[in-house]
Design a protein around this motif. Structure first.
Motif, PDB file in Angstrom:
ATOM      1  N   ALA A   1      48.980  19.178  37.934  1.00  0.00           N
ATOM      2  CA  ALA A   1      49.604  20.451  37.544  1.00  0.00           C
ATOM      3  C   ALA A   1      51.111  20.275  37.615  1.00  0.00           C
ATOM      4  O   ALA A   1      51.657  19.980  38.662  1.00  0.00           O
ATOM      5  N   ILE A   2      51.781  20.423  36.473  1.00  0.00           N
ATOM      6  CA  ILE A   2      53.222  20.150  36.440  1.00  0.00           C
ATOM      7  C   ILE A   2      53.953  21.365  35.870  1.00  0.00           C
ATOM      8  O   ILE A   2      53.560  21.910  34.836  1.00  0.00           O
ATOM      9  N   GLN A   3      55.019  21.755  36.557  1.00  0.00           N
ATOM     10  CA  GLN A   3      55.799  22.897  36.086  1.00  0.00           C
ATOM     11  C   GLN A   3      56.831  22.428  35.070  1.00  0.00           C
ATOM     12  O   GLN A   3      57.506  21.413  35.294  1.00  0.00           O
ATOM     13  N   ALA A   4      56.951  23.159  33.971  1.00  0.00           N
ATOM     14  CA  ALA A   4      57.963  22.837  32.958  1.00  0.00           C
ATOM     15  C   ALA A   4      58.989  23.961  32.931  1.00  0.00           C
ATOM     16  O   ALA A   4      58.650  25.106  32.631  1.00  0.00           O
ATOM     17  N   PRO A   5      60.272  23.655  33.244  1.00  0.00           N
ATOM     18  CA  PRO A   5      61.299  24.704  33.233  1.00  0.00           C
ATOM     19  C   PRO A   5      61.763  25.087  31.823  1.00  0.00           C
ATOM     20  O   PRO A   5      62.263  26.192  31.627  1.00  0.00           O
ATOM     21  N   ASP A   6      61.599  24.179  30.863  1.00  0.00           N
ATOM     22  CA  ASP A   6      62.072  24.475  29.501  1.00  0.00           C
ATOM     23  C   ASP A   6      61.300  23.641  28.473  1.00  0.00           C
ATOM     24  O   ASP A   6      60.459  22.820  28.838  1.00  0.00           O
ATOM     25  N   VAL A   7      61.625  23.864  27.188  1.00  0.00           N
ATOM     26  CA  VAL A   7      60.883  23.207  26.106  1.00  0.00           C
ATOM     27  C   VAL A   7      60.956  21.681  26.210  1.00  0.00           C
ATOM     28  O   VAL A   7      59.940  20.991  26.050  1.00  0.00           O
ATOM     29  N   ASP A   8      62.153  21.155  26.481  1.00  0.00           N
ATOM     30  CA  ASP A   8      62.294  19.692  26.524  1.00  0.00           C
ATOM     31  C   ASP A   8      61.400  19.090  27.591  1.00  0.00           C
ATOM     32  O   ASP A   8      60.729  18.076  27.369  1.00  0.00           O
ATOM     33  N   ALA A   9      61.405  19.744  28.757  1.00  0.00           N
ATOM     34  CA  ALA A   9      60.558  19.242  29.846  1.00  0.00           C
ATOM     35  C   ALA A   9      59.086  19.317  29.420  1.00  0.00           C
ATOM     36  O   ALA A   9      58.312  18.383  29.640  1.00  0.00           O
ATOM     37  N   ALA A  10      58.708  20.422  28.793  1.00  0.00           N
ATOM     38  CA  ALA A  10      57.307  20.599  28.391  1.00  0.00           C
ATOM     39  C   ALA A  10      56.894  19.496  27.411  1.00  0.00           C
ATOM     40  O   ALA A  10      55.805  18.911  27.543  1.00  0.00           O
ATOM     41  N   LEU A  11      57.788  19.192  26.452  1.00  0.00           N
ATOM     42  CA  LEU A  11      57.449  18.147  25.459  1.00  0.00           C
ATOM     43  C   LEU A  11      57.272  16.800  26.157  1.00  0.00           C
ATOM     44  O   LEU A  11      56.367  16.032  25.820  1.00  0.00           O
ATOM     45  N   GLY A  12      58.143  16.533  27.158  1.00  0.00           N
ATOM     46  CA  GLY A  12      58.050  15.287  27.908  1.00  0.00           C
ATOM     47  C   GLY A  12      56.732  15.189  28.679  1.00  0.00           C
ATOM     48  O   GLY A  12      56.075  14.147  28.700  1.00  0.00           O
ATOM     49  N   ILE A  13      56.345  16.292  29.303  1.00  0.00           N
ATOM     50  CA  ILE A  13      55.102  16.296  30.092  1.00  0.00           C
ATOM     51  C   ILE A  13      53.896  16.073  29.169  1.00  0.00           C
ATOM     52  O   ILE A  13      52.980  15.296  29.474  1.00  0.00           O
ATOM     53  N   LEU A  14      53.912  16.742  28.011  1.00  0.00           N
ATOM     54  CA  LEU A  14      52.797  16.575  27.063  1.00  0.00           C
ATOM     55  C   LEU A  14      52.677  15.107  26.650  1.00  0.00           C
ATOM     56  O   LEU A  14      51.576  14.558  26.560  1.00  0.00           O
ATOM     57  N   GLU A  15      53.834  14.489  26.421  1.00  0.00           N
ATOM     58  CA  GLU A  15      53.856  13.075  26.026  1.00  0.00           C
ATOM     59  C   GLU A  15      53.211  12.208  27.115  1.00  0.00           C
ATOM     60  O   GLU A  15      52.373  11.354  26.830  1.00  0.00           O
ATOM     61  N   ARG A  16      53.627  12.470  28.364  1.00  0.00           N
ATOM     62  CA  ARG A  16      53.116  11.643  29.472  1.00  0.00           C
ATOM     63  C   ARG A  16      51.612  11.834  29.663  1.00  0.00           C
ATOM     64  O   ARG A  16      50.881  10.886  29.905  1.00  0.00           O
ATOM     65  N   LEU A  17      51.171  13.104  29.548  1.00  0.00           N
ATOM     66  CA  LEU A  17      49.749  13.367  29.793  1.00  0.00           C
ATOM     67  C   LEU A  17      48.873  12.921  28.630  1.00  0.00           C
ATOM     68  O   LEU A  17      47.844  12.291  28.823  1.00  0.00           O
ATOM     69  N   MET A  18      49.312  13.270  27.386  1.00  0.00           N
ATOM     70  CA  MET A  18      48.406  13.118  26.241  1.00  0.00           C
ATOM     71  C   MET A  18      48.602  11.808  25.482  1.00  0.00           C
ATOM     72  O   MET A  18      47.677  11.339  24.836  1.00  0.00           O
ATOM     73  N   VAL A  19      49.801  11.225  25.564  1.00  0.00           N
ATOM     74  CA  VAL A  19      50.040   9.973  24.821  1.00  0.00           C
ATOM     75  C   VAL A  19      50.053   8.788  25.788  1.00  0.00           C
ATOM     76  O   VAL A  19      49.265   7.854  25.648  1.00  0.00           O
ATOM     77  N   ASP A  20      50.931   8.869  26.812  1.00  0.00           N
ATOM     78  CA  ASP A  20      50.979   7.756  27.783  1.00  0.00           C
ATOM     79  C   ASP A  20      49.742   7.753  28.675  1.00  0.00           C
ATOM     80  O   ASP A  20      49.443   6.754  29.326  1.00  0.00           O
ATOM     81  N   LYS A  21      49.061   8.858  28.733  1.00  0.00           N
ATOM     82  CA  LYS A  21      47.827   8.994  29.529  1.00  0.00           C
ATOM     83  C   LYS A  21      48.013   8.535  30.974  1.00  0.00           C
ATOM     84  O   LYS A  21      47.250   7.701  31.472  1.00  0.00           O
ATOM     85  N   VAL A  22      49.043   9.115  31.630  1.00  0.00           N
ATOM     86  CA  VAL A  22      49.304   8.721  33.019  1.00  0.00           C
ATOM     87  C   VAL A  22      48.132   9.056  33.939  1.00  0.00           C
ATOM     88  O   VAL A  22      47.984   8.450  34.990  1.00  0.00           O
ATOM     89  N   PHE A  23      47.312  10.035  33.556  1.00  0.00           N
ATOM     90  CA  PHE A  23      46.104  10.326  34.341  1.00  0.00           C
ATOM     91  C   PHE A  23      44.843   9.934  33.572  1.00  0.00           C
ATOM     92  O   PHE A  23      43.777  10.519  33.752  1.00  0.00           O
ATOM     93  N   GLY A  24      44.969   8.946  32.699  1.00  0.00           N
ATOM     94  CA  GLY A  24      43.817   8.473  31.922  1.00  0.00           C
ATOM     95  C   GLY A  24      43.247   9.589  31.058  1.00  0.00           C
ATOM     96  O   GLY A  24      43.975  10.452  30.573  1.00  0.00           O
ATOM     97  N   GLU A  25      41.918   9.578  30.922  1.00  0.00           N
ATOM     98  CA  GLU A  25      41.260  10.558  30.049  1.00  0.00           C
ATOM     99  C   GLU A  25      41.381  11.993  30.574  1.00  0.00           C
ATOM    100  O   GLU A  25      41.146  12.954  29.842  1.00  0.00           O
ATOM    101  N   SER A  26      41.735  12.143  31.874  1.00  0.00           N
ATOM    102  CA  SER A  26      41.918  13.493  32.438  1.00  0.00           C
ATOM    103  C   SER A  26      42.939  14.286  31.633  1.00  0.00           C
ATOM    104  O   SER A  26      42.887  15.513  31.597  1.00  0.00           O
TER     105      SER A  26
END
Ligand code: AMP
Ligand code: GLY
Length: 423
Positions: A153-178
């Motif tokens: 669970a990650i807090q995003a303060p603004d759009v840029d942060a949100a886009l970065g988090i989406l990238e890490r979770l959905m593209v870089d898959k830092v938590f794998g398939e989760s």
């Protein structure tokens, strides 16, 4: 009865010590357990997620009752696999464990059954998620759908942060398939309360409330951890709130799971936020919290094995669950660097052979017994816990226990239960 407890942290140590108070327990095994647990139970070197080996061991040893304490074996279906071999166990089956294993599942359950929670949308395509965050209100929370060691669970303060988090979770898959699906939800504010509850699928019996301290540093600063301490009961949780939560959250959740064809049997964890518009669910877990179990079970008067057998047998209605008056506090001592990278193998001083002193119970979370003494072997190392007539005296006792213990790099929060204390 021969009992097997699956897991190897402070929560499992607390469960084991409580089960040992039951006259019905004749033998107790822990898999994999840890150094401290090895003084109370026979430790077996099987990983908690190794469903096949665990079931084979339970069959071989003719285990009468298994307690599956951590989330990952439950989400993998260990309870189902035990049941197939006729082994009774405490913990939900795979279908009910989705309440923790999939945020998309739990959020949509709450939406459909009108259970109060943060407003949200879920996404499996990053393009859609990107478009959504462009127009959203900030701050917001982005959460991996699946298990992520409490870091999803990650807090995003603004759009840029949100886009970065989406990238890490959905593209870089830092938590794998989760992270292949995400939930994006509104920010809520207010005090947090944990309520653990026993349920046999039809009846729900909340335990004493508790409060977990998730951030690593005093004043709720720094990174999120598995939990740096806990107190019970939670001072914010009034009787009125308890009644309201029962009507608006606990019963509706149990009924929702029953209606969906996946009744929940085990310990259901309600992570609640007391928002200005009423109590809302932050998250569900399908198991005891860690370190909430350490404080809540310290106050349990009734035989834990009897309760667990009733949960498993669908007869919770017949059991009277009693609690000790007073309060409990747990202070976690962690390895230097935790929750980031940390070193292990540091000798721990100040523990007697069984790891306790002066009415204080030291639950071991990450220790090894090297033949001569305990050494550190994990991020969270010890949970120094005390129960007393008042929260203040429980805290005094827990902190005096902490001050007896030392290992290189060890750190702990000095403000569990309120004002900062002398270290
Ligand atoms: P979770 O993994 O979902 O339990 O979230 C971990 C922690 O993040 C919670 O204990 C809260 O402190 C915080 N959190 C999660 N979701 C929200 C939210 N929607 N609003 C405010 N805080 C949140
Ligand atoms: N202490 C938080 C948890 O067990 O998930």
């Amino acid at each position: 009865m021969k009992v097997l407890v699956i897991g190897g942290g402070g929560r499992e140590h607390a469960i084991i010590k409580k089960l040992l108070e039951s006259p019905k327990v004749t033998e107790i095994y822990a898999a994999p357990g840890n150094g401290g647990i090895s003084k109370d139970a026979v430790c077996v070197d099987i990983k908690a997620v190794d469903v096949r080996a665990m079931v084979a061991f339970a069959v071989e040893k003719a285990i009468d009752f298994a307690v599956i304490a951590p989330d990952d074996p439950l989400v993998l279906g260990m309870a189902d696999a035990m049941a197939e071999k006729g082994i009774r166990c405490f913990g939900p089956d795979k279908a009910a464990a989705r309440i923790e294993g999939s945020k998309v599942f739990s959020k949509s359950l709450m939406k459909r059954y009108g259970i109060p929670t943060a407003a949200y949308e879920s996404f499996s395509r990053i393009e859609d998620a990107r478009e959504y965050v462009q127009k959203a209100v900030y701050p917001l929370w982005i959460k991996a759908d699946g298990l992520a060691l409490g870091k999803g669970a990650i807090q995003a303060p603004d759009v840029d942060a949100a886009l970065g988090i989406l990238e890490r979770l959905m593209v870089d898959k830092v938590f794998g398939e989760s992270g292949s699906r995400v939930v994006i939800e509104e920010h809520m504010s207010g005090p947090e309360v944990t309520v653990l509850a026993f349920s046999d699928g039809r009846i729900i019996r909340p335990m004493i409330s508790s409060m977990d301290y998730k951030r690593v540093f005093d004043g709720d600063m720094g990174a999120n951890t598995g939990g740096m301490g806990a107190i019970a009961p939670n001072p914010h949780y009034t009787d009125d709130l308890a009644r309201r939560c029962m009507d608006e959250i606990f019963l509706p959740t149990i009924r929702a799971l029953e209606s969906e064809g996946c009744p929940f049997s085990g310990c259901l964890y309600f992570g609640l936020m007391l928002t200005p518009s009423g109590p809302k669910v932050i998250e569900y877990n399908c198991r005891f919290g860690d370190p909430e179990a350490q404080v809540v079970l310290s106050l349990l008067e009734t035989d834990l094995l009897e309760i667990m057998l009733a949960v498993c047998g669908g007869t919770l209605a017949d059991i009277d669950i009693r609690w000790k008056p007073g309060a409990a506090a747990c202070v976690v001592v962690a390895s230097g660097g935790y929750p980031g990278n940390y070193e292990t193998g540091r000798p721990i001083s100040g523990l007697d052979g069984r790891g306790g002193a002066n009415g204080v119970t030291v639950y071991h979370a990450g220790t090894k017994w090297d033949g001569a003494g305990f050494v550190t072997s994990g991020g969270r190392v010890l949970g120094v816990t005390a129960a007393a007539e008042t929260l203040e005296s429980a805290l005094e006792a827990a902190y005096s226990g902490v001050r007896n213990i030392a290992f290189e790099g060890g750190h702990y929060r000095k403000d569990i239960g309120g004002r900062p204390r002398q270290g």
